[in-house]
Design a protein around this motif. Sequence first.
Motif, short mmCIF file in Angstrom:
data_model
loop_
_atom_site.label_atom_id
_atom_site.label_comp_id
_atom_site.label_asym_id
_atom_site.label_seq_id
_atom_site.Cartn_x
_atom_site.Cartn_y
_atom_site.Cartn_z
N UNK A 190 0.64 -1.16 0.14
CA UNK A 190 0.21 -0.03 -0.03
C UNK A 190 0.63 1.29 -0.12
N UNK A 191 1.88 1.27 0.84
CA UNK A 191 2.80 2.41 0.84
C UNK A 191 3.61 2.63 -0.48
N UNK A 192 3.96 1.68 -1.10
CA UNK A 192 4.61 1.77 -2.42
C UNK A 192 3.57 2.29 -3.41
N UNK A 193 2.26 1.88 -3.21
CA UNK A 193 1.34 2.62 -4.24
C UNK A 193 1.09 3.93 -4.12
N UNK A 194 0.98 4.28 -2.95
CA UNK A 194 0.81 5.77 -2.31
C UNK A 194 2.05 6.64 -2.63
N UNK A 195 3.24 6.01 -2.77
CA UNK A 195 4.42 6.75 -3.23
C UNK A 195 4.29 6.93 -4.64
N UNK A 196 3.87 6.14 -5.28
CA UNK A 196 3.85 6.23 -6.88
C UNK A 196 2.77 7.01 -7.50
N UNK A 197 1.69 7.08 -6.51
CA UNK A 197 0.39 8.16 -6.76
C UNK A 197 0.99 9.55 -6.64
N UNK A 254 2.25 12.96 -3.81
CA UNK A 254 1.33 13.42 -2.38
C UNK A 254 0.09 14.14 -2.84
N UNK A 255 -0.28 14.52 -4.09
CA UNK A 255 -1.43 14.91 -4.54
C UNK A 255 -2.71 14.01 -4.22
N UNK A 256 -2.42 12.71 -4.14
CA UNK A 256 -3.49 11.79 -4.06
C UNK A 256 -4.03 11.70 -2.32
N UNK A 257 -3.21 12.05 -1.42
CA UNK A 257 -3.30 12.08 0.14
C UNK A 257 -4.67 12.63 0.55
N UNK A 258 -4.77 13.84 0.18
CA UNK A 258 -5.98 14.49 0.95
C UNK A 258 -7.49 14.05 0.29
N UNK A 259 -7.23 13.16 -0.96
CA UNK A 259 -8.42 12.76 -1.25
C UNK A 259 -8.75 11.26 -0.56
N UNK A 260 -7.67 10.59 -0.49
CA UNK A 260 -7.66 9.33 0.39
C UNK A 260 -7.98 9.52 1.96
N UNK A 261 -7.28 10.42 2.24
CA UNK A 261 -7.36 10.69 3.84
C UNK A 261 -7.81 12.13 4.12
N UNK A 262 -9.21 12.49 3.76
CA UNK A 262 -9.48 13.83 3.94
C UNK A 262 -9.72 14.59 5.52
N UNK A 263 -9.57 13.57 6.41
CA UNK A 263 -9.57 14.08 7.89
C UNK A 263 -8.32 13.53 8.49
N UNK A 264 -7.18 13.01 7.77
CA UNK A 264 -6.03 12.44 8.44
C UNK A 264 -6.30 10.99 8.53
#
Length: 247
Positions: free
Chosen positions: A144-151, A153-163
């Motif tokens: 999962x972290x490997x995928x998030x790194x590939x996507x 930082x712009x993908x983080x707010x959409x996936x974790x809007x409240x942290x």
Amino acid sequence: MNQNDDPYRVESVDRAMQLLDLLTERGTLSVTDAAGELGVAASTAHRLLTTMTHRGFVEQGEKRLYHPGAKLTGQRTDGNQLRRIVRTMRPHVEALAHRVDETVHLVMLTGPDVRFLDGVEGSQLLRVSLRIGSRTPAFTTSGGKAILADLGDASIPALYPTGLPRWRDQEPAPLDALRRELAHIRTRGYAVNVKESDADVTAVGVCIAREPSLALSIAVPAERYTEKVEKVLARELLATAASIRSR
């Protein structure tokens, strides 16, 4: 005009739209929370969420929490596509597991989580069991972290809007800490999960595709994991990822 007085308003549809708004804002939602926000019985909220799950807008994860589904996150895959993915990747999963003699998993990002699509166990007496079919927060797994790194930082707010959500009763890390870890993953090319998804397991993972977002991970019992083992597993994973991408 109050929206409740709108003659064209369909109550059940309006409630479903409210739930989608809540899921987008919060990232997760329980039946109790949904019922409270809508002012309806828990059974009504459950029926709405179940219907939305069947349509792919919502998915149910661990602890009976609901998450944004594939049609909300853009990770749209039907059953036939999933079977094609598993069938195509199976030879790579088997070959990798044979080379390292450890448990290998193929995972896919689904909302803020990863779903374990396929896997092959190693043959050693002490080994990690397969988790095919399970779903785990992406930020707690190597794949999962490997995928998030590939996507990025712009993908983080959409996936974790409240942290980041709480996981295993631990205080969640701030998003800035996750961003720093993802930057480190991008630099070295692979991710590591040290007892994060499971207290007895450490794993190494690499991203192998973006649409849909897929990763391979190798999991080993934490008690025999060393830095030398990490390097060997990372080397094998990176070689497999390069072979997959070249095709």
